[in-house]
Design an enzyme around this catalytic site. Structure first.
Site, PDB file in Angstrom:
ATOM      1  N   CYS A 125       0.809  -1.218   0.000  1.00 21.85           N
ATOM      2  CA  CYS A 125       0.000   0.000   0.000  1.00 21.85           C
ATOM      3  C   CYS A 125       0.838   1.262   0.000  1.00 21.85           C
ATOM      4  O   CYS A 125       0.317   2.337  -0.223  1.00 21.85           O
ATOM      5  CB  CYS A 125      -0.941  -0.017   1.191  1.00 21.85           C
TER       6      CYS A 125
HETATM    7  C1  LIG Z   1       0.348  -4.725   3.476  1.00 22.68           C
HETATM    8  S1  LIG Z   1       1.410  -6.059   3.695  1.00 22.68           S
HETATM    9  C2  LIG Z   1       0.294  -7.413   3.707  1.00 22.68           C
HETATM   10  C3  LIG Z   1      -0.186  -7.796   5.085  1.00 22.68           C
HETATM   11  C4  LIG Z   1      -1.059  -9.030   5.110  1.00 22.68           C
HETATM   12  N1  LIG Z   1      -2.213  -8.916   4.254  1.00 22.68           N
HETATM   13  C5  LIG Z   1      -1.526  -9.331   6.534  1.00 22.68           C
HETATM   14  O1  LIG Z   1      -2.724  -9.329   6.789  1.00 22.68           O
HETATM   15  O2  LIG Z   1      -0.677  -9.582   7.410  1.00 22.68           O
HETATM   16  C6  LIG Z   1       2.145  -6.219   2.113  1.00 22.68           C
HETATM   17  C7  LIG Z   1       3.231  -7.305   2.035  1.00 22.68           C
HETATM   18  O3  LIG Z   1       3.656  -7.434   0.666  1.00 22.68           O
HETATM   19  C8  LIG Z   1       4.993  -7.880   0.687  1.00 22.68           C
HETATM   20  N2  LIG Z   1       5.576  -7.633  -0.640  1.00 22.68           N
HETATM   21  C9  LIG Z   1       5.795  -6.425  -1.211  1.00 22.68           C
HETATM   22  N3  LIG Z   1       6.324  -6.579  -2.436  1.00 22.68           N
HETATM   23  C10 LIG Z   1       6.465  -7.929  -2.630  1.00 22.68           C
HETATM   24  C11 LIG Z   1       6.957  -8.700  -3.707  1.00 22.68           C
HETATM   25  N4  LIG Z   1       7.427  -8.136  -4.804  1.00 22.68           N
HETATM   26  N5  LIG Z   1       6.946 -10.055  -3.573  1.00 22.68           N
HETATM   27  C12 LIG Z   1       6.485 -10.635  -2.433  1.00 22.68           C
HETATM   28  N6  LIG Z   1       5.995  -9.935  -1.375  1.00 22.68           N
HETATM   29  C13 LIG Z   1       5.984  -8.595  -1.485  1.00 22.68           C
HETATM   30  C14 LIG Z   1       5.616  -7.054   1.800  1.00 22.68           C
HETATM   31  O4  LIG Z   1       6.791  -7.686   2.280  1.00 22.68           O
HETATM   32  C15 LIG Z   1       4.484  -6.985   2.829  1.00 22.68           C
HETATM   33  O5  LIG Z   1       4.641  -7.948   3.832  1.00 22.68           O
END
Ligand SMILES: C[S@@+](CC[C@H](N)C(=O)[O-])C[C@H]1O[C@@H](n2cnc3c(N)ncnc32)[C@H](O)[C@@H]1O
Length: 349
Positions: free
Chosen positions: A81
């Site tokens: 986000c």
């Molecule tokens: C907003 S958090 C999600 C939280 C989750 N929905 C929860 O309820 O705990 C977004 C996640 O996306 C992961 N992320 C960002 N870019 C990514 C990528 N290219 N590949 C894998 N994970 C990614 C980040 O590490 C982060 O943990």
């Protein structure tokens, strides 16, 4: 109306993208779904997910081929986000991270799950696509026809405190149901706010783990001492403000009267937990003690159960725990959405 599970004996299978530490996943598990594949490239999120939920694919999603992902009945994705956050840069889709929603479309197109759920910050609703259209319209257009079948998609801005979460936290949810099921998702009714104020969650017995906190900086501590329960930085005498806050206090109009260092009272519902855990931009201050909420208190504010474990053995990990907790979808919010999906789509009527 025919529902999908008429023939289904096992739990609906969930593909979890951008899983984080597993807030969203836990809510869906509680509602009866089975996570068959989860993915996140952040090592802190991976550690907490594996400790509490299960195995997680650790690759960058950009490098994961669709064939590496098992089939699923439902796909969830809280794609990052930061590029959409009002607190962030507002670069929107020009920030490369904003393009990660395309990874969700790539995987949906290949797997065509019966249902998908996207979660994001409010700022997504006002984000423009490269061609000037609203990103939401682009998403809805793409999803309406994806894989030739397409999805009936509805979206709504929800406040977590309407769904049994002791926190005012606005997030937008998209729920799409594959068009051949001829269903449109109905968001669950709001639930009466019972026992959500801080006084109901801050009384924690000593045997509950993770009651450690990330100490405030000496400069922050100097200011916090002047903030009464229920107050904010506006209560700090000018001479005790850090220089950057003096500058803002000098020209409140220009800075649109920001409300930093909010210290919610025990009679209030807490403000939004953010990943940075900085008193500037979230409700991280304890109502009466001059400190941040502990990891456990922050987790409770995100409605994680007390048996969901975090790692707080050193300062680096403590800071990382605030990050994964602040990034999570509150468990009870996820559960209430998951329960409605289970009832409307997967259970026999
Ligand atoms: C907003 S958090 C999600 C939280 C989750 N929905 C929860 O309820 O705990 C977004 C996640 O996306 C992961 N992320 C960002 N870019 C990514 C990528 N290219 N590949 C894998 N994970 C990614 C980040 O590490 C982060 O943990």
């Amino acid at each position: 109306m025919m529902t999908i599970a008429s023939t289904q004996q096992n739990k609906p299978k969930l593909i979890s993208l951008f899983s984080g530490c597993g807030g969203l996943d836990l809510g869906f598990i509680k509602a009866g779904f089975e996570v068959v594949w989860a993915n996140d490239f952040d090592s802190d999120a991976q550690a907490i997910h594996e400790l509490n939920i299960g195995k997680i694919d650790k690759r960058d999603i950009l490098t994961v081929h669709e064939d590496d992902i098992p089939d699923g009945d439902i796909l969830t994705a809280g794609f990052p986000c930061q590029p959409f956050s009002n607190a962030g840069s507002r670069k929107g889709v020009y920030d490369s991270r904003g393009m990660l929603y395309k990874e969700c479309l790539r995987i949906i197109k290949c797997k065509m799950p019966k249902v998908f759920v996207f979660e994001n910050v409010k700022g997504l609703l006002s984000t423009k696509y490269i061609d000037g259209r609203n990103l939401v319209d682009v998403l809805l257009d793409d999803l309406a026809t994806i894989g030739d079948i397409g999805y009936n998609v509805v979206y709504r801005l929800l406040n977590a405190s309407d769904y049994e979460v002791p926190q005012n936290r606005q997030r937008v949810f998209f729920v799409g149901i594959r068009k051949d099921y001829h269903l449109e998702f109905q968001f669950p009714e709001k639930i009466k706010k019972n026992n959500l104020t801080l006084e109901h969650i801050l009384n924690i017995s000593a045997d509950v783990p993770n009651q450690t906190d990330w100490a405030l900086s000496p400069q922050a501590l100097d200011m916090v001492e002047y903030i009464p329960e229920g107050g904010s930085w506006k209560d700090i005498p000018y001479e005790h403000l850090a220089p950057r806050f003096k500058k803002i206090r000098d020209d409140m109009k220009k800075y649109r009267s920001p409300n930093f260092y909010r210290r919610f009272s025990r009679k209030e519902i807490c403000g939004t937990m953010t990943a940075s855990a900085q008193p500037e931009n979230c409700g991280i201050l304890h109502p009466v003690h001059n400190r941040r909420f502990t990891i456990r208190e922050a987790a409770r504010i995100q409605s994680f159960p007390d048996d969901f474990i975090f790692i707080d053995d050193c300062q680096k990990n403590i800071i990382a725990m605030y990050k994964v907790i602040g990034n999570a979808v509150p468990v009870n919010l996820a559960y209430n959405i998951a329960k409605a999906i289970m009832e409307q789509v997967f259970e026999d009527k």
